[in-house]
Enzyme design. Structure first.
Site, short mmCIF file in Angstrom:
data_model
loop_
_atom_site.label_atom_id
_atom_site.label_comp_id
_atom_site.label_asym_id
_atom_site.label_seq_id
_atom_site.Cartn_x
_atom_site.Cartn_y
_atom_site.Cartn_z
CE1 TYR A 141 -31.44 26.63 33.71
CE2 TYR A 141 -32.07 25.11 31.96
CZ TYR A 141 -31.10 25.82 32.64
OH TYR A 141 -29.79 25.71 32.25
CE LYS A 191 -24.09 37.28 44.14
NZ LYS A 191 -22.63 37.50 44.20
CG ASP A 223 -19.67 35.55 43.77
OD1 ASP A 223 -19.95 34.80 44.73
OD2 ASP A 223 -19.68 36.79 43.86
CG ASP A 247 -26.56 24.92 32.66
OD1 ASP A 247 -26.20 23.84 32.15
OD2 ASP A 247 -26.70 25.97 31.99
CG ASP A 251 -20.99 23.74 30.61
OD1 ASP A 251 -21.70 22.74 30.85
OD2 ASP A 251 -21.02 24.36 29.53
C1 IPM Z 1 -27.50 20.80 30.18
C2 IPM Z 1 -27.79 21.68 29.00
C3 IPM Z 1 -29.28 22.05 29.01
C4 IPM Z 1 -29.56 22.81 30.30
C5 IPM Z 1 -29.76 22.86 27.78
C6 IPM Z 1 -29.49 22.13 26.49
C7 IPM Z 1 -31.21 23.22 27.89
O1 IPM Z 1 -26.98 22.82 29.00
O2 IPM Z 1 -28.11 19.72 30.28
O3 IPM Z 1 -26.65 21.15 30.99
O4 IPM Z 1 -29.32 24.01 30.38
O5 IPM Z 1 -30.05 22.17 31.23
MN MN Z 2 -25.46 22.81 30.55
#
Ligand code: IPM
Ligand code: MN
Length: 363
Positions: A141, A191, A223, A247, A251
């Site tokens: 990032y 990794k 993975d 990240d 999710d």
């Molecule tokens: C999160 C989001 C952010 C990230 C984006 C919106 C930049 O996906 O907070 O998880 O990748 O950190």
């Molecule tokens: Mn995210």
């Protein structure tokens, strides 16, 4: 007590859900006799539209002067042009770096009453209770070089994965300390079979483990971790991962909780301690959900639970935090469901009504 909170709700469903986080805070204020002074600021796409940048110096100042920041979400199709000079997400990344909040704590909890709303089988979800610590201010990032340039071979895009030993150590330490207060198990994700940064990560984790003999450390390749997360999620206690891996994995982990709309996060610049007063940045893990923005149907629980984490880790208000979390739990237990977690046959409750019910339950 008096507290100064910066409220940066951003784009898409950000303002809708953050308004309910604020409503819950105000309910806590009334019930427990605290005053929250709220300072609102624009960030992300709304800021680009008004000021040409995703984060102004004013809002940067507002965030660093506050006791804590309650953040919504940023981004959307309107600002998605890959050629654009600035993007809404730049505002969020700049804030995280500016505040130095390198440890992003994302608890993943399964409410028993919601197992029917999950796509996973109930026996897989049994006993799931984990915390993911995501490194938040380094890696792909942020590291340089980064960018796009013309070369004789055509346009080239570059991102850099870079971590120093110090950056790795401080976030792993957060993981070890959290594991100590829980089930004493730490999973370090990397990794290491491919990446140099990951081999350094693994070396630092192994070295630190000798300071935490009471914590069982395991190393898992990212993975394999992605697979295990849906196969045997209850085997995890605390997971630590670098920025991008964290990240993606969170999710995925959100599916365990039935919906991303339920998950909160706290971003801190040190080891979280309940009852302490130290600045922090609080945001639901979901995004702006442009497909449902403005419809009043988004799930406000992620924002409300983020506000609860704020009470606990930045405002020193542990009892109040627990009251807010109990309020969410009791409203879910009564059967109220926003559209994202409504199972067949449930009537969906809107964002505002859900927020009001939770606020009432706090009081
Ligand atoms: C999160 C989001 C952010 C990230 C984006 C919106 C930049 O996906 O907070 O998880 O990748 O950190
Ligand atoms: Mn995210």
């Amino acid at each position: 007590m008096d507290f100064n909170i910066a409220v940066l709700s951003g784009d898409g469903i950000g303002p809708e859900v953050t308004a309910e986080g604020v409503r819950a805070l105000e309910a806590v204020g009334r019930a427990f006799g605290h005053r929250f002074t709220l300072q609102y600021g624009d960030v992300g796409g709304v800021s680009i539209d008004r000021f040409g940048v995703a984060l102004t110096d004013d809002v940067r100042g507002l965030a660093s002067d506050a006791d804590a920041v309650l953040f919504g979400a940023v981004g959307g199709p309107k600002w998605d042009d890959p050629a654009a000079a600035t993007r809404p997400e730049d505002g969020l990344l700049a804030l995280r770096a500016h505040l130095g909040v390198f440890a992003n704590i994302r608890p993943v909890k399964v409410y028993p009453e919601l197992t029917a709303s999950s796509v996973l089988k109930p026996h897989v979800l049994e006993g799931v209770d984990m915390v993911v610590v995501r490194e938040l201010t380094g890696g792909l990032y942020y590291a340089l070089p980064k960018g796009r340039s013309e070369t004789p071979q055509g346009v080239v895009g570059v991102d850099t994965m870079r971590y120093s030993e110090a950056e790795i150590e401080r976030v792993l330490r957060v993981g070890f300390e959290l594991a100590r207060g829980r089930r004493n198990k730490l999973t370090s994700v990397d990794k290491a079979n491919v990446l140099e940064t990951s081999r350094l990560w693994r070396t630092v984790a192994t070295r630190l483990a000798s300071e935490y003999p009471d914590v069982e450390l395991e190393h898992v390749l990212v993975d394999a971790c992605a697979m295990q997360l849906v196969l045997h999620p209850s085997s995890y206690d605390v997971i630590v991962a670098e920025n991008t891996f964290g990240d993606i994995l969170t999710d995925e982990a959100a599916i365990l909780a039935a919906s991303m709309g339920l998950l909160p996060s706290a971003s801190l610049s040190g080891v979280p301690q309940a009852g302490m007063r130290t600045p922090g940045f609080y945001e639901p893990i979901h995004g702006t959900a442009p497909d449902i923005a403005g419809q009043g149907i988004a799930n406000p629980c992620g924002s409300i639970l983020s506000a609860a984490m704020m009470l606990r880790y930045s405002l020193g208000l542990t009892e109040e935090a627990a009251a807010m979390e109990r309020a969410v739990q009791s409203v879910l237990a009564q059967g109220y469901r926003t559209a994202d977690i409504a199972a067949g046959g449930d009537t969906a409750t809107g964002t505002v009504q859900m927020g009001e019910l939770i606020a009432q339950a706090v009081g």
